[in-house]
Write an enzyme that holds these catalytic residues in place. Structure first.
Site, PDB file in Angstrom:
ATOM      1  CG  ASP A 339      -0.312  29.085 -28.669  1.00 12.56           C
ATOM      2  OD1 ASP A 339       0.291  29.652 -27.478  1.00 12.56           O
ATOM      3  OD2 ASP A 339      -1.379  29.498 -29.297  1.00 12.56           O
ATOM      4  CD  GLU A 340      -2.122  30.404 -32.968  1.00 17.10           C
ATOM      5  OE1 GLU A 340      -3.086  29.786 -33.622  1.00 17.10           O
ATOM      6  OE2 GLU A 340      -2.518  31.107 -32.164  1.00 17.10           O
ATOM      7  CB  ALA A 341       6.148  31.169 -31.027  1.00 22.84           C
TER       8      ALA A 341
END
Length: 529
Positions: A339-341
């Site tokens: 996530d949220e890379a």
């Protein structure tokens, strides 16, 4: 994972304390009946959370547990019988000897061949309590129901006078979804072995059977990796706000896994990649593209860190980490985050997953990842965990389902237990909105995402992120009373979901939490006794 975006196993398929923390957290109280005219026995039979599949009352009949009562168990059921005796002995003061085979006042039978292994049948007459299941898992869940049929004081660690009665009747029960999970973030703030075991015991009360442990993030690395020792020596040395941090040795982790297994809870380890990795990057300079280790991080912003996608050392690192954790984890899943890379392009992200996902499979685990990793088109059978809000990303989730991915649902605006109840809540965050009990309960997993067929839904999870939570008391204040709402969505038949029924049954859990020393928030939506 949980701050800046609107976030957005094999399954059994869907069936047709502390008052100082927050205003309203309880520590003491007394059992009250469901309605002024109902008897305690009548009300307890219909107060079970999660709601059973079928309840048949036998009016005028009750069983009484006495000093002479005994527990009998079939071979293979004695561990659950011992667990039950361990619950009953402190509050009753009774010896309650456990024997294998033969007669008893409370009898546990493994004779329901062909039944759902998580399901059970409970029969209460004036003479005996008989609990039947096809597997010890079902017996364990039946014990959670039985303890709710006894007076609330059964949860006390101190002996009381009783009487210890159970209303007569029959309950037949089984889960809607096989996967009913909670999540605990031990990376932002560290929680010790005993604190995690305490939470395992609490979620097991409501037939939750998976616990995802978020073991790494920007602020801390919490699991010992022998081949990369600085991950914990350096990366585990701090926490949000600059606290002392901490980590689990491999022996500690194995103790958590074993305790969870004794409660029929399976641990899912999460190593978040390629983002949320500053603690690892700070521990080993070679994991950074420029070869320079960044300083440790104690804030709560997200999306700024990334493993170096193009370097072979990154995948050597992942192979070592996953190999060691997989060897310690008997469960089928390993969560790779994803996530949220924001520090990687889509092309880099897909390239990373193309090399990382086979590593997980090589070590015998099924991949779980946050829903962003669906863009890497993981193979059929991989699990995509949805954390969006307002149904955002439904088309992408429908495409994942069409490819054969199973979907685990944890919508942030409904199931994130670290969100504030309302604007007056002292703990927690509010980026996904406020979540009161009715919000946590008021959705159907089978209908959350348009275009996703019901049979693609593996189950539900109630995550607990800990940017603002530092103690078990904090966790309890946020989990209760909302965690039982998510648990009921995962366990009970869809046709039984009814807010007025749930809030009445939930109210009667309050005195049980008080007796057990579990802190909780007195939501104004519930008419607490």
């Amino acid at each position: 994972m949980s701050l800046t975006s609107s976030r957005p196993f094999r399954a059994r398929r869907v069936r047709a304390t502390t008052a100082a923390l927050l205003t309203g957290v309880l520590t003491a109280g007394a059992l009250s009946t469901l309605t002024p005219t109902a008897t305690a026995a009548d009300s307890r039979l219909h107060q079970v959370v999660p709601a059973p599949e079928a309840v048949q009352e036998t009016p005028g009949v009750e069983f009484e547990l006495t000093a002479g009562s005994t527990i009998s168990a079939d071979p293979g059921a004695t561990e659950v019988a011992g667990y039950l005796a361990g619950i009953l002995r402190p509050s009753t003061g009774f010896e309650l000897p456990v024997s294998e085979g033969g007669a008893g006042d409370v009898v546990l039978r493994l004779d329901d061949a062909g039944a759902d292994p998580a399901g059970y049948r409970l029969e209460v007459t004036a003479e005996a309590i008989t609990l039947r299941a096809g597997a010890s898992e079902g017996l364990f869940h039946g014990v959670q129901t039985l303890r709710q049929l006894l007076p609330a004081a059964i949860e006390s660690p101190r002996a009381g006078p009783g009487p210890w009665t159970v209303p007569g009747g029959q309950i037949t029960d089984r889960p809607r979804y096989e996967h009913r999970a909670a999540g605990l973030d031990v990376a932002r703030h560290f929680f010790g072995v005993e604190e995690v075991k305490r939470y395992v015991d609490q979620i097991a009360r409501y037939k939750v059977n998976f616990l995802r442990l978020h073991l790494s993030d920007d602020q801390g690395w919490r699991i010992q990796i022998n081949s990369w020792p600085r991950l914990t020596e350096h990366g585990g040395s701090t926490a949000v706000g600059g606290g002392p941090g901490g980590f689990y040795t491999q022996e500690d982790y194995s103790e958590i896994v074993a305790h969870a297994a004794s409660r029929h809870v399976t641990i899912i380890p999460e190593i978040d990649t390629p983002g949320h990795t500053n603690a690892a990057l700070s521990s080993y300079a070679e994991l950074n593209c420029d070869g320079v280790a960044p300083p440790l991080y104690t804030g709560i912003e997200v999306g700024f860190s990334s493993l170096c996608v193009d370097e072979d050392i990154t995948y050597e690192f992942l192979d070592d980490v996953i190999r060691e954790i997989a060897a310690l984890t008997p469960g089928p899943y390993l969560h790779l985050g994803g996530d949220e890379a924001d520090a990687t392009t889509d092309e880099q992200y897909r390239a990373f997953m193309d090399r990382a996902l086979p590593i997980v499979r090589k070590h015998g685990k099924t991949v779980v990842g946050w829903h962003e990793y669906a863009k890497a088109e993981p193979r059929a059978g991989s699990v995509v965990q949805y954390w969006g809000t307002g149904g955002a990303g439904a088309a992408e989730m429908a495409a994942a389902a069409a490819r054969g991915n199973e979907l685990l649902l944890s919508p942030a605006d409904k199931s994130y237990l670290d969100m504030k109840y309302d604007e007056s809540t002292e703990l927690g965050l509010s980026w996904a909105g406020f979540i009161e009990v009715a919000d946590a309960y008021g959705w159907d997993p089978a209908e959350l995402l348009p275009g996703v067929p019901a049979e693609s839904v593996l189950g539900v999870e109630a995550p607990m992120w800990t940017e603002t939570l530092e103690t078990s008391a904090h966790v309890e204040a946020m989990a209760f009373p909302r965690l039982p709402a998510i648990a009921e969505l995962g366990w009970s038949p869809a046709a039984s979901h009814d807010w007025e029924s749930f809030r009445a049954r939930l109210a009667q859990q309050g005195p049980r939490w008080e007796a057990a020393g579990i802190g909780y928030t007195r939501s104004p939506q519930i008419d607490w006794p």
